[in-house]
Design an enzyme around this catalytic site. Structure first.
Site, short mmCIF file in Angstrom:
data_model
loop_
_atom_site.label_atom_id
_atom_site.label_comp_id
_atom_site.label_asym_id
_atom_site.label_seq_id
_atom_site.Cartn_x
_atom_site.Cartn_y
_atom_site.Cartn_z
N ARG A 170 -41.57 -45.69 -5.12
CA ARG A 170 -42.69 -45.54 -4.17
C ARG A 170 -42.60 -44.18 -3.53
O ARG A 170 -41.52 -43.63 -3.31
CB ARG A 170 -42.59 -46.60 -3.08
CG ARG A 170 -42.85 -48.00 -3.60
CD ARG A 170 -43.01 -48.99 -2.42
NE ARG A 170 -43.41 -50.28 -2.94
CZ ARG A 170 -42.59 -51.30 -3.09
NH1 ARG A 170 -41.33 -51.19 -2.76
NH2 ARG A 170 -43.05 -52.45 -3.56
N ASN A 182 -31.48 -33.10 -19.62
CA ASN A 182 -30.03 -33.22 -19.60
C ASN A 182 -29.54 -34.29 -20.58
O ASN A 182 -30.34 -34.95 -21.25
CB ASN A 182 -29.55 -33.49 -18.17
CG ASN A 182 -28.22 -32.83 -17.87
OD1 ASN A 182 -27.33 -32.80 -18.71
ND2 ASN A 182 -28.08 -32.29 -16.67
N HIS A 239 -44.11 -55.05 -24.71
CA HIS A 239 -44.28 -56.32 -25.39
C HIS A 239 -44.88 -57.33 -24.41
O HIS A 239 -44.69 -57.19 -23.20
CB HIS A 239 -42.93 -56.87 -25.88
CG HIS A 239 -42.12 -55.88 -26.66
ND1 HIS A 239 -42.37 -55.60 -27.97
CD2 HIS A 239 -41.08 -55.10 -26.30
CE1 HIS A 239 -41.51 -54.69 -28.40
NE2 HIS A 239 -40.71 -54.37 -27.39
N GLY A 253 -31.31 -38.61 -12.18
CA GLY A 253 -30.53 -39.34 -13.17
C GLY A 253 -30.70 -40.84 -13.12
O GLY A 253 -30.93 -41.43 -12.07
N THR A 299 -42.87 -47.60 -12.17
CA THR A 299 -43.75 -48.58 -12.81
C THR A 299 -45.23 -48.27 -12.61
O THR A 299 -46.06 -48.87 -13.28
CB THR A 299 -43.47 -50.00 -12.27
OG1 THR A 299 -43.68 -50.00 -10.86
CG2 THR A 299 -42.04 -50.43 -12.59
#
Length: 190
Positions: free
Chosen positions: A185, A83, A113, A147, A170
């Site tokens: 999670r 989208n 980084h 989204g 993550t």
């Protein structure tokens, strides 16, 4: 080893290398053309996406505007829908399976980084450069990413997964689950 090879191996690389800058400018020209194109010009949309992406399956639909760094490091499986206003930082490979739904404003990052500023910033007189490396992102088949979600470098999302809107992914997510939150999670099996 070239800077591009270092980038794709996950090693620190110079993002201002001439070969990478050339790839960047090619992608910018294709993205500008794509994002300005009349939505009814389906064949031209297909042509541009096929030139931009490393692999584009049949029936892939990308809503404009769409943004990426290089494009050629992106593989999208058949019948996946991306989208509007998505950003894919493909400094390493981004692989998305078949029948995916990627909602508006989803961001997929492969670049990273060092956290500590003194490890991240390299000063050369009055100039500064930044240590950058990148890890691949893999997203399985039949995945829906809600989204405003962000997928971090090195993450793998399994098959048949739903990621709730606004999630910050993550860590890896296994097959057949609903996962939400910051950090994202698993909340239940599907």
């Amino acid at each position: 080893m070239t800077e591009k090879e270092k980038m794709l191996k996950g090693e620190p690389y110079n993002s201002r290398d001439a070969e990478l800058i050339k790839m960047y400018h090619k992608a910018r020209k294709l993205l500008k053309a794509y994002n300005m194109l009349d939505s009814e010009l389906g064949q031209e949309r297909e042509r541009i996406l096929s030139e931009l992406f490393g692999v584009k399956g049949e029936g892939v639909w990308i809503e404009a505007p769409f943004f990426c760094d290089y494009g050629e490091n992106i593989s999208i499986g058949s019948h996946t829908f991306v989208n509007t206003n998505c950003m894919f930082l493909d400094n390493n490979t981004i692989t998305i399976g078949e029948n995916g739904l990627i909602a508006p404003y989803v961001q997929i990052y492969t670049a990273k980084h060092p956290i500590k500023a003194s490890d991240r910033i390299v000063k050369n007189g009055s100039q500064s450069s930044y240590i950058t490396s990148a890890q691949a992102v893999k997203i399985g088949d039949n995945v829906w990413i809600g989204g405003n979600s962000v997928v971090f470098p090195g993450v793998t999302i399994g098959d048949n997964v739903t990621i709730g809107a606004g999630s910050i992914v993550t860590n890896d997510i296994p097959d057949n689950v609903l996962a939400v939150g910051n950090p994202c999670r698993v909340v239940r099996e599907l």
